[in-house]
Each structure stands twice: as structure tokens, then as C-alpha cells.
Design a protein around this motif. Sequence first.
Motif, PDB file in Angstrom:
ATOM      1  N   ALA A   1       0.820  -1.220   0.000  1.00 38.91           N
ATOM      2  CA  ALA A   1       0.000   0.000   0.000  1.00 38.91           C
ATOM      3  C   ALA A   1       0.848   1.262   0.000  1.00 38.91           C
ATOM      4  CB  ALA A   1      -0.931  -0.007   1.212  1.00 38.91           C
ATOM      5  N   THR A   2       2.166   1.122   0.246  1.00 40.84           N
ATOM      6  CA  THR A   2       3.039   2.300   0.295  1.00 40.84           C
ATOM      7  C   THR A   2       4.136   2.201  -0.762  1.00 40.84           C
ATOM      8  OG1 THR A   2       4.341   1.186   2.016  1.00 40.84           O
ATOM      9  CG2 THR A   2       2.669   2.745   2.761  1.00 40.84           C
ATOM     10  N   ALA A   3       3.885   1.455  -1.824  1.00 37.51           N
ATOM     11  CA  ALA A   3       4.849   1.282  -2.921  1.00 37.51           C
ATOM     12  C   ALA A   3       6.204   0.816  -2.394  1.00 37.51           C
ATOM     13  CB  ALA A   3       4.982   2.586  -3.721  1.00 37.51           C
ATOM     14  N   GLY A   4       6.175  -0.046  -1.376  1.00 37.13           N
ATOM     15  CA  GLY A   4       7.401  -0.644  -0.850  1.00 37.13           C
ATOM     16  C   GLY A   4       8.122   0.188   0.197  1.00 37.13           C
ATOM     17  N   ARG A   5       7.673   1.403   0.431  1.00 35.04           N
ATOM     18  CA  ARG A   5       8.411   2.320   1.306  1.00 35.04           C
ATOM     19  C   ARG A   5       8.169   2.070   2.796  1.00 35.04           C
ATOM     20  NH1 ARG A   5       6.940   7.114   3.612  1.00 35.04           N
ATOM     21  NH2 ARG A   5       8.683   8.444   4.232  1.00 35.04           N
ATOM     22  N   GLY A   6       6.950   1.731   3.164  1.00 30.08           N
ATOM     23  CA  GLY A   6       6.605   1.622   4.584  1.00 30.08           C
ATOM     24  C   GLY A   6       5.991   2.912   5.098  1.00 30.08           C
ATOM     25  N   VAL A   7       5.604   2.921   6.376  1.00 34.04           N
ATOM     26  CA  VAL A   7       4.878   4.070   6.939  1.00 34.04           C
ATOM     27  C   VAL A   7       5.810   4.954   7.772  1.00 34.04           C
ATOM     28  CG1 VAL A   7       2.669   2.852   6.982  1.00 34.04           C
ATOM     29  CG2 VAL A   7       4.159   2.768   8.995  1.00 34.04           C
ATOM     30  N   ASP A   8       5.441   6.226   7.905  1.00 38.21           N
ATOM     31  CA  ASP A   8       6.241   7.169   8.686  1.00 38.21           C
ATOM     32  C   ASP A   8       6.063   6.959  10.184  1.00 38.21           C
ATOM     33  OD1 ASP A   8       7.128   8.935   6.413  1.00 38.21           O
ATOM     34  OD2 ASP A   8       4.952   9.090   6.181  1.00 38.21           O
ATOM     35  N   MET A   9       4.863   6.530  10.566  1.00 38.78           N
ATOM     36  CA  MET A   9       4.578   6.370  11.990  1.00 38.78           C
ATOM     37  C   MET A   9       3.568   5.241  12.148  1.00 38.78           C
ATOM     38  SD  MET A   9       2.437   7.374  14.773  1.00 38.78           S
ATOM     39  CE  MET A   9       1.515   8.893  14.531  1.00 38.78           C
ATOM     40  N   ALA A  10       3.684   4.503  13.262  1.00 40.80           N
ATOM     41  CA  ALA A  10       2.722   3.435  13.530  1.00 40.80           C
ATOM     42  C   ALA A  10       2.277   3.521  14.980  1.00 40.80           C
ATOM     43  CB  ALA A  10       3.339   2.067  13.261  1.00 40.80           C
ATOM     44  N   VAL A  11       0.992   3.326  15.214  1.00 33.32           N
ATOM     45  CA  VAL A  11       0.455   3.227  16.573  1.00 33.32           C
ATOM     46  C   VAL A  11       0.061   1.770  16.774  1.00 33.32           C
ATOM     47  CG1 VAL A  11      -1.393   3.925  18.138  1.00 33.32           C
ATOM     48  CG2 VAL A  11      -0.344   5.619  16.616  1.00 33.32           C
ATOM     49  N   ASP A  12       0.763   1.096  17.679  1.00 31.64           N
ATOM     50  CA  ASP A  12       0.523  -0.325  17.922  1.00 31.64           C
ATOM     51  C   ASP A  12      -0.242  -0.488  19.236  1.00 31.64           C
ATOM     52  OD1 ASP A  12       0.512  -3.030  18.176  1.00 31.64           O
ATOM     53  OD2 ASP A  12       2.686  -3.292  18.156  1.00 31.64           O
ATOM     54  N   THR A  13      -1.531  -0.855  19.145  1.00 27.93           N
ATOM     55  CA  THR A  13      -2.348  -0.999  20.351  1.00 27.93           C
ATOM     56  C   THR A  13      -2.370  -2.446  20.839  1.00 27.93           C
ATOM     57  OG1 THR A  13      -4.445  -1.441  19.213  1.00 27.93           O
ATOM     58  CG2 THR A  13      -3.845   0.877  19.526  1.00 27.93           C
ATOM     59  N   VAL A  14      -1.626  -3.323  20.166  1.00 29.11           N
ATOM     60  CA  VAL A  14      -1.646  -4.746  20.556  1.00 29.11           C
ATOM     61  C   VAL A  14      -0.438  -5.088  21.428  1.00 29.11           C
ATOM     62  CG1 VAL A  14      -1.706  -7.127  19.734  1.00 29.11           C
ATOM     63  CG2 VAL A  14      -2.934  -5.336  18.475  1.00 29.11           C
ATOM     64  N   GLY A  15       0.781  -4.866  20.894  1.00 25.42           N
ATOM     65  CA  GLY A  15       1.973  -5.109  21.711  1.00 25.42           C
ATOM     66  C   GLY A  15       2.863  -6.188  21.131  1.00 25.42           C
ATOM     67  N   GLY A  16       3.378  -7.045  22.008  1.00 28.50           N
ATOM     68  CA  GLY A  16       4.390  -8.021  21.617  1.00 28.50           C
ATOM     69  C   GLY A  16       4.016  -8.848  20.400  1.00 28.50           C
ATOM     70  N   ALA A  17       2.767  -9.278  20.328  1.00 26.49           N
ATOM     71  CA  ALA A  17       2.360 -10.186  19.249  1.00 26.49           C
ATOM     72  C   ALA A  17       2.461  -9.537  17.874  1.00 26.49           C
ATOM     73  CB  ALA A  17       0.929 -10.671  19.496  1.00 26.49           C
ATOM     74  N   THR A  18       2.394  -8.212  17.807  1.00 25.18           N
ATOM     75  CA  THR A  18       2.405  -7.538  16.505  1.00 25.18           C
ATOM     76  C   THR A  18       3.685  -6.728  16.274  1.00 25.18           C
ATOM     77  OG1 THR A  18       1.124  -5.787  17.568  1.00 25.18           O
ATOM     78  CG2 THR A  18      -0.094  -7.345  16.210  1.00 25.18           C
ATOM     79  N   PHE A  19       4.565  -6.671  17.265  1.00 27.69           N
ATOM     80  CA  PHE A  19       5.692  -5.742  17.192  1.00 27.69           C
ATOM     81  C   PHE A  19       6.530  -5.920  15.923  1.00 27.69           C
ATOM     82  CE2 PHE A  19      10.034  -4.405  17.818  1.00 27.69           C
ATOM     83  CZ  PHE A  19       9.854  -3.089  18.201  1.00 27.69           C
ATOM     84  N   HIS A  20       6.902  -7.176  15.605  1.00 32.14           N
ATOM     85  CA  HIS A  20       7.804  -7.354  14.457  1.00 32.14           C
ATOM     86  C   HIS A  20       7.116  -7.036  13.129  1.00 32.14           C
ATOM     87  CE1 HIS A  20      11.406  -8.409  16.472  1.00 32.14           C
ATOM     88  NE2 HIS A  20      10.829  -9.380  17.167  1.00 32.14           N
ATOM     89  N   GLU A  21       5.810  -7.294  13.037  1.00 30.63           N
ATOM     90  CA  GLU A  21       5.089  -6.901  11.819  1.00 30.63           C
ATOM     91  C   GLU A  21       5.084  -5.370  11.699  1.00 30.63           C
ATOM     92  OE1 GLU A  21       3.502  -8.821   9.203  1.00 30.63           O
ATOM     93  OE2 GLU A  21       4.985 -10.155  10.094  1.00 30.63           O
ATOM     94  N   VAL A  22       4.939  -4.688  12.821  1.00 24.67           N
ATOM     95  CA  VAL A  22       4.997  -3.219  12.820  1.00 24.67           C
ATOM     96  C   VAL A  22       6.379  -2.770  12.372  1.00 24.67           C
ATOM     97  CG1 VAL A  22       4.960  -1.152  14.276  1.00 24.67           C
ATOM     98  CG2 VAL A  22       3.217  -2.922  14.582  1.00 24.67           C
ATOM     99  N   ARG A  23       7.408  -3.353  12.958  1.00 25.11           N
ATOM    100  CA  ARG A  23       8.788  -2.977  12.620  1.00 25.11           C
ATOM    101  C   ARG A  23       9.025  -3.148  11.114  1.00 25.11           C
ATOM    102  NH1 ARG A  23      12.870  -5.883  11.626  1.00 25.11           N
ATOM    103  NH2 ARG A  23      12.069  -7.849  12.460  1.00 25.11           N
ATOM    104  N   ARG A  24       8.539  -4.259  10.545  1.00 22.03           N
ATOM    105  CA  ARG A  24       8.750  -4.502   9.108  1.00 22.03           C
ATOM    106  C   ARG A  24       7.916  -3.555   8.243  1.00 22.03           C
ATOM    107  NH1 ARG A  24       7.837 -10.092  10.739  1.00 22.03           N
ATOM    108  NH2 ARG A  24       9.863 -10.956  11.282  1.00 22.03           N
TER     109      ARG A  24
END
Length: 342
Positions: free
Chosen positions: A230-253
Motif C-alpha cells: 500500500a506504500t509502494a514498498g516504502r513503509g509508513v512514517d509512523m505506527a500506533v501499535d495498540t496490541v503489543g508483543g504479538a504484533t511488534f515485528h510486523e509493525v517494525r517490518r
Amino acid sequence: MKAVIAEGSGPPEVLVLRDIPTPVPAGRQVLVRVRACGVCRRDVLTRQAAQRRGAASPLVLGHEIAGEVAALGPDARRFAVGDRVCSTQRERVCGCCTMCRTDRETLCADLRFLGFEAAGGYAEYALVNDDNLARVPASVDFPAAAIVACTVGTSYNAVCDTGRARPGETVLIVGMGGLGSHAVQIAHAMGTRVIAATRSPGKEGALRQAGADVVVVTADGRFAEGVRQATAGRGVDMAVDTVGGATFHEVRRSMAPGGRIVVVGEVTGTPVELDIAAIYRRGLEIRSAVSTSRRQLEMALRMVESGAVRPLVERIMPLEQAAEAHRLVEANAVTGRVVLVP
Ligand SMILES: [Zn+2]
Ligand SMILES: [Zn+2]
């Protein structure tokens, strides 16, 4: 007054309606006639472990309080009897430590949390210090005002203050519970391009209506690839993670170089193994948004007043049904908030 007391810890049945003395305001305390009190997942956790050290006795739950000023302590300022107010989640903060003096009173070492260290809002009346209340605009009803501090205010903190969202940036919101669904609205109102990640296909329509430009639905929670697409391969400028450990690495990527990850809570209890190089080489930041300061609550109320954000109240129930309300929240049977009304 009538109040729901947590009599011991355990299942929802430990919540019982009792008659207890109506509190009398001292010092800077304001006696609030409770018109609505939100039921939060945190209340469920407190109920399950009500015997923890520091808990008030009797323990009245509820930190999401809205109502009218009924009486004022001798030193209370800022308010008059009859004013419509809502709470910051805290009965008091010290007001003079470094955290309190730098808009981070949510980290004050001397704070007393409503519904834990201090009696909360599952009652007809509650005491809150004058500096932990905000004025509720006339157009905002009490059930909506009650949940602003916890859901809208914390999302405001995450998106605007901690995350420093700027117009034109792309922002990822992960987890579509109370925080996530309000964070989508706020990020949209701030002029960012919003990507929402959820596991529930049924939420897509509501998320688009709330302001999500892209909704990434993945049954297995592996959303990073969809975000990159959705970002043409670039990734996002900022992420708000309301889940935590289970989603952290997907957020990082999902992050663009120099991206800012804002952590708001940890609901899964999943520890994360972290290769610091994966953070450092790409210049990522990891920040935490903790609760809502009074200023953030006031800003969130303005966004609600302007119509930019709509607090999602799903059920309004009478105070005596507190146990049933807890069952609903515990079973994830509701998307929006449940609010108790005395
Ligand atoms: Zn809450
Ligand atoms: Zn303090």
C-alpha cells in the motif's frame, strides 16, 4: 449512595450493589454526581486481581467518569456546582514533580488512579481533585464524555503528541479495539494517510467510514506485506501499535526508514526478541504513549466537540448491571465501549 463494590477478586459476580456513605469533598476535591462511567478492560483486570497492594477498600471500580459538580471542597478551584465535567482517569496527581510539570502527569509517582487507589465511578458520586477534571462541552453527552479520557485522549496522545503525526505522512494503526478505532479517526483528522490493520474482515466498512484510506485484513496477523504494497514498498512514517508483543515485528517490518513506532499498551503478554541492528540501522524510534494528561483530555474533547472524532459508545447499561457489563467486555462481545449509568 448506591455503589458497586468489588467484594474480593474473581468472576464478575464479585461486583455487588451496596449502600455506602456519600463521600464528602475535602481540600481540592470535587464531588461529582456520576452520570456515566465507562467500563474498561482495565476494570476487568483490576476485578480479577482486586487484592493487589494499594487497592482502596471498599473497592469501587471505574476511571472513565462524566457527570455534574455536586459539591466543592474548601480549596477546590476552576469549577462551580452544576458544571459538566469528566475525569482524566486519576483522582489526583502531585502537581509539582518533573512529570507533572512537563505534561507527563500520567507518570507521576504520587498519582492515585480512580477505581483502584481511589474509589471510582461505579457509584452515584465520586471524588476527583479539581485539577484532574475537564469541562465537558454542551454538545457532548455524558456517555460520550465518559470515555473520552481513556479511548480518545490516549489515542490523541499516541497520534499527535507521542507520534507527532504531520499532515501528508502515512500512519499505520494496528489493532481495532477501543484505542485503535479512535486512533484511526484522529490520524485521519490530522491529515495523514491512514492504513488500518485488523484480523476481522467485518470491521473494514466501519474503519473506512472512520477515515482509514487503506484497510489491511489478514487472518494470520501478517500485515507488513500488505502495508508495504500500500506504500509502494516504502513503509509508513509512523505506527500506533495498540496490541503489543504479538504484533511488534510486523509493525517494525512496516516502517519506512526513520519511522516512529508508538506503543500503546500490551494486551497479549508476548515477549519480543529484538535485534537492535534492525532498529538502529534503519533509524527507527520506539516510543510509548501512557494514558491521557489533562491537556490531552481537553484537546480530545475539542476534537469531539468539532465532530472530527466520534466516541464509540456501543451499550448503555444501568449501574446495577455492572457484572453483566464485565461479562460482555471480557467476552469481546462489544466493539465500542460499554457505559454504566447510575
Ligand atoms: Zn479505561
Ligand atoms: Zn507528580
